[in-house]
Design a protein around this motif. Structure first.
Motif, mmCIF file in Angstrom:
data_model
loop_
_atom_site.group_PDB
_atom_site.id
_atom_site.type_symbol
_atom_site.label_atom_id
_atom_site.label_comp_id
_atom_site.label_asym_id
_atom_site.label_seq_id
_atom_site.Cartn_x
_atom_site.Cartn_y
_atom_site.Cartn_z
ATOM 1 N N PHE A 1 10.823 1.857 3.664
ATOM 2 C CA PHE A 1 10.680 3.268 3.294
ATOM 3 C C PHE A 1 11.884 3.771 2.491
ATOM 4 C CE2 PHE A 1 8.087 3.033 7.249
ATOM 5 C CZ PHE A 1 6.870 3.440 6.714
ATOM 6 N N ARG B 1 6.460 8.054 9.809
ATOM 7 C CA ARG B 1 6.569 6.705 9.255
ATOM 8 C C ARG B 1 6.787 5.628 10.319
ATOM 9 N NH1 ARG B 1 10.347 8.074 3.969
ATOM 10 N NH2 ARG B 1 8.646 8.789 2.605
ATOM 11 N N GLN C 1 -5.291 -0.837 3.184
ATOM 12 C CA GLN C 1 -4.696 -0.396 4.439
ATOM 13 C C GLN C 1 -5.334 -1.110 5.646
ATOM 14 O OE1 GLN C 1 -5.449 3.864 3.498
ATOM 15 N NE2 GLN C 1 -3.248 4.127 3.852
ATOM 16 N N THR D 1 -3.923 -0.598 -2.768
ATOM 17 C CA THR D 1 -4.253 0.196 -1.580
ATOM 18 C C THR D 1 -5.211 -0.600 -0.702
ATOM 19 O OG1 THR D 1 -4.000 2.238 -2.862
ATOM 20 C CG2 THR D 1 -5.122 2.402 -0.744
ATOM 21 N N SER E 1 0.821 -1.215 0.000
ATOM 22 C CA SER E 1 0.000 0.000 0.000
ATOM 23 C C SER E 1 0.848 1.256 0.000
ATOM 24 C CB SER E 1 -0.929 0.004 1.224
ATOM 25 O OG SER E 1 -1.843 -1.071 1.171
ATOM 26 N N HIS E 2 2.058 1.212 0.566
ATOM 27 C CA HIS E 2 2.938 2.375 0.570
ATOM 28 C C HIS E 2 3.575 2.605 -0.794
ATOM 29 C CE1 HIS E 2 3.598 2.334 5.229
ATOM 30 N NE2 HIS E 2 2.436 2.854 4.867
ATOM 31 N N PRO F 1 2.509 2.734 -4.186
ATOM 32 C CA PRO F 1 1.502 1.742 -3.896
ATOM 33 C C PRO F 1 1.352 0.756 -5.066
ATOM 34 C CG PRO F 1 0.441 3.705 -4.692
ATOM 35 C CD PRO F 1 1.916 3.943 -4.792
ATOM 36 N N ASN G 1 4.800 13.934 5.993
ATOM 37 C CA ASN G 1 4.723 12.464 5.989
ATOM 38 C C ASN G 1 5.920 11.751 6.599
ATOM 39 O OD1 ASN G 1 3.389 9.972 5.148
ATOM 40 N ND2 ASN G 1 5.106 9.781 3.735
#
Length: 886
Positions: A825, A678, A600, A598, A592-593, A595, A674
């Protein structure tokens, strides 16, 4: 029913006098019997007996007892009764006790014992089952061939001497006093219903019957074994509240999955009849606290009408080696013994109204009154500073071999500490040891350990390895059989298995101190190593029990030895729901990140899984300091790799700040950009664990959690549910990521691990359905549904069908879910524009690689410590006081 051809209430017709018996003038029947047997009618229509053929009220039982007492007549006679958990036998027993006729109880399933004692004591009446299983009375004379002391009520074989003419003489006062003291410390209520899991000719089984009838409680009268499914059907249908067992009973309960049974009315479980291994005492005490019942460990001898001491349930988990405190009305003293020089240690001597009148060696002794004022137990004990008594040896079992004074009971304890279940006995020539089969246990190894421990040469040891330890009908150890077994020709011992579970534990947990008595939790296993361990074990052993993580290795081997379902060729593969949720959750988070899709909600599901694992791994130890140590290690295993990686990410991208590195971003005022949010998930976990460590460091709260595991967790759910709506305004700008808001998910997972009944799970499901909707801004129905579905699975479905390849993949992902979360990330931004699917794969690979490095380094920084490493190794154990020369 009793034999209809000769009902007990029929008029008595005297048989022809026996030419070999002297018929004495009939002494008058005393005006008293055992009070509780005379007062059955006072409980009216309450249920007394629950039998396969129906229920019997106290009023109906009293009528049958009175009719049988009338049949036994107005003159005291010696009644030999073949005892069994059958209505007929119980009626005869109570009739004799109520009318003052002495009863000699023998096992109904041992004709040889019945014949031997009939020949030795020449009873006036013999009550035994006929070919159809109904009890009949063989009235051998109108009066009695014996002089019977007015106080004599019951004759029982001494422990281990079934069939021997040596009997214990018990009085009316003995039986009444012991029943009253047991009913008092157990808190027996008239609504209780106890199952007859032990034979009535055994003093422990008989004491269950007496103490229940004293209080007007119910008896589930059955002769079924606890291994029979029908027993549990009867127990549930009767709303059973009490179970009694000897150590062997608890071995059987382990085999049949007692810890997973739903027994909503069970109030307490009692144990006596020998020493239950301390780890079993602690484990069952913890199980009882979680399930809502209490464990009473008890100590007694036939000579004390059954009970002398009990261990208060709230002390069992922390003091599992103690026998406890004297029963109400009784007292102990320690008598110094010349051969024992340890402080506050000596022979345990008991006094109380339940101490026998004395022994009977033959019929002439039935006329004797009290010959014993206090009971010299023969046990070597000490009184600990906290007031609890501990039995440390058996004086009468001491033997001398080659000038060495050996205590076989201490040898059994030493072997048990090394994961070997064994019985020991001896004579002047050698020590006999019989041990149960287990992987790694062989004759040579046992002989070497015992020789090193006792200082005996190997030729003075006779060792035998068997499938099951020899036991008496009561379930107690048969030490006479031990001596016989070691003199029989030795059968070839089974060779070692192809797998080595200890090596597997050592490899995965990086330990060098793994023993057969170690469990995953004992060795410091946590949620990070749990995944790999469970999957590797399932490959080796097949389907695992739910509590495998707290089960000693030697018992896991026993699980493997149990027969599989008929017709099965290989165990069905399953995957624990918690592992599946971790694997799926981390894939949903990363995907989802990117993406790639999606979907979540995965992170919030993982919070619930974290709470579930916290309850399973961190709260399994009975020691508060060990709990705190485990929680501290878990915090370090999460925080250290996180801080290291976030520092690297800061140097690489400049997107983070010092607050992120020290995991304090959620505590400080921040904007809504954002990158800085995280790692909210890692921060929340560290905050939760730290806060709970502080709470459980408070002795009062720690005791509250132990007394009521589900209630304590439910209180945290309630607190978390209040925080979910943020009435104090503590949530930061990202509401659904705030620790105070999402704590209720962690608490729900904790409570799910403690839930034992359908009602408890329904309650948690209702809380889940009420609190999760509205958590996410804009409703987000899919995200809400993912969280609700994931935690519902965790609550209701312990394992999911799976395959070997799927298990291996899920194991890798779940075991490295923290590290994948930390690293992804910094991976996907470089690949998502080229190929989102490749970005997902790269995130998973990098996370697994970082996990391998971080785990190894963290373990080196935080080497395992604890009780397991303090255990002595084989061949190096010496216990002071075990041996004496002379």
């Amino acid at each position: 029913m009793l034999n209809p051809s000769r009902p007990l209430w029929a008029p008595f017709t005297a048989p022809a006098p026996r030419t070999d018996a002297v018929v004495l003038p009939p002494p008058p029947l005393p005006g008293r019997g055992v009070p509780f047997a005379r007062r059955l009618a006072s409980y009216g229509d309450r249920t007394a007996l629950i039998t396969p053929s129906g229920e019997v009220s106290y009023r109906a039982l009293a009528e049958r007892v009175a009719a049988t007492a009338e049949r036994l007549g107005p003159v005291r006679r010696l009644v030999l009764l073949a005892g069994a958990n059958h209505t007929d036998a119980l009626v005869i027993h109570l009739a004799a006790l109520s009318a003052g006729h002495p009863v000699l109880l023998v096992p109904a399933d041992s004709p040889a014992t019945l014949d031997a004692l009939t020949a030795a004591y020449d009873p006036d009446v013999v009550a035994r089952p006929d070919a159809h299983g109904t009890w009949e009375l063989d009235e051998r004379r109108r009066g009695s061939a014996h002089l019977l002391h007015p106080e004599l009520a019951l004759l029982l074989s001494t422990s281990g001497s079934t069939g021997s003419p040596k009997l214990v003489r018990l009085s009316h006062e003995n039986l009444q006093a012991n029943a009253e003291s047991i009913a008092t410390y157990l808190g027996i209520r008239d609504t209780d219903r106890a199952a007859t899991t032990l034979p009535p000719h055994y003093c422990y089984g008989l004491s269950v019957i007496h103490s229940q009838l004293l209080r007007g409680a119910g008896l589930i009268l059955t002769d079924r074994s606890v291994t029979d499914p029908e027993f549990w059907e009867e127990f549930r249908a009767a709303r059973g509240t009490s179970l009694a067992g000897v150590p062997y009973t608890f071995d059987l309960l382990d085999r049949i999955g007692f810890d997973r049974m739903d027994l909503p009315h069970l109030r307490y479980v009692t144990q006596a009849g020998g020493r239950l291994a301390p780890e079993q005492v602690a484990r069952y005490a913890q199980l009882g606290r979680r399930a809502g019942w209490e464990l009473f460990v008890m100590y007694g001898q036939t000579e004390a009408t059954a009970r002398m001491a009990y261990l208060p349930p709230d002390r069992a988990a922390e003091r599992p080696r103690a026998v406890g405190v004297p029963i109400p009305g009784g007292s102990f003293r320690i008598r110094p013994v010349d051969d024992v020089d340890e402080p506050d240690t000596g022979e345990l001597v008991y006094s109380g109204p339940n101490v026998m009148l004395g022994y009977a060696e033959g019929p002439a002794d039935l006329a004797l009154g009290r010959t014993v004022e206090e009971l010299h137990t023969g046990d070597i004990a000490r009184r600990a500073p906290d007031g609890l008594y501990e039995v440390v040896g058996r004086r009468s079992r001491f033997i001398k071999i080659l000038g060495l004074r050996i205590d076989p009971q201490r040898v059994e304890t030493i072997l048990a500490d090394h994961g070997i279940r064994a019985l020991c006995a001896g004579d002047d020539d050698a020590l006999a040891v019989v041990a149960t089969q287990a992987h790694g246990v062989d004759v040579a190894g046992v002989r070497r350990l015992v020789a090193d421990t006792c200082g005996l040469p190997p030729h003075a040891l006779r060792v035998r390895v068997v499938r099951e330890l020899p036991r008496l009908a009561s379930g107690k150890p048969d030490h006479q059989a031990v001596r016989r077994l070691v003199r029989e020709p030795e059968a070839p011992a089974p060779g070692p298995g192809t797998d080595d579970l200890r090596a597997l534990y050592a490899e995965i947990l990086d330990r060098t101190d793994v023993t057969e008595d170690s469990s995953f939790v004992d060795l410091g296993g946590d949620s990070l190593s749990y995944v790999e361990m469970s999957l590797r074990l399932e490959q080796t052993l097949g389907e695992l029990p739910v509590d495998w993580h707290t089960t000693p290795i030697r018992k896991l081997r026993g699980e493997r030895a149990l027969p599989r379902t008929p017709g099965s060729t290989r165990p069905r593969r399953t995957l624990e729901t918690g592992i599946a949720l971790r694997a799926v959750g981390i894939v949903l988070i990363v995907g989802s990140h990117i993406p790639l899709f999606t979907v979540q909600g995965g992170a919030h599901v993982l919070l619930g899984v974290a709470g579930f694992n916290f309850a399973r791994f961190h709260l399994s130890s009975p020691d508060r300091r060990e709990r705190l140590r485990r929680t501290g290690r878990s915090i370090a295993f999460i925080a250290l790799p996180s801080m290291v990686w976030i520092t690297f990410a800061l140097l690489l991208t400049r997107e983070y700040d010092l607050a992120n590195i020290v995991l304090a971003n959620s505590l400080l005022p921040q904007d809504n950009s954002n990158p800085e949010w995280r790692y909210w998930f890692v921060e929340a976990l560290v905050y939760f664990l730290t806060g709970l460590a502080v709470l459980l460091a408070i002795p009062l709260l720690d005791r509250a959690e132990r007394r009521s595991p589900f209630g304590f967790a439910l209180a945290l759910v309630a607190l978390g549910s209040v925080g979910r709506y943020d009435p104090w305004g503590l949530a930061h700008v990202r509401y659904h990521l705030s620790p105070t808001v999402v704590f209720f998910l962690f608490a729900l997972g904790w409570a799910a691990a403690r839930a034992r009944t359908t009602g408890q799970r329904l309650l948690l499901t209702a809380v889940l359905l009420i609190t999760v909707p509205g958590l996410f801004s804009g409703g987000q129905p899919l995200r809400t549904s993912i969280v609700v579905a994931g935690l519902t699975l965790l609550l209701w479905i312990p394992a999911l069908p799976s395959t070997d390849p799927l298990n291996r993949l899920a194991g890798i992902l779940a075991g490295n879910s923290l590290y994948i979360y930390l690293t992804h990330f910094q991976v996907y931004p470089y690949l998502r524009d080229h190929s989102p699917l490749l970005a997902l794969a790269a995130c998973l690979v990098v996370g697994v690689a970082y996990g391998a490095v971080a785990t190894r380094l963290t373990r080196r920084l935080l080497p395992p410590t604890g009780t397991v490493t303090d255990r002595p190794t084989w061949g190096m154990l010496r216990l002071p006081g075990t041996l004496r020369r002379g």
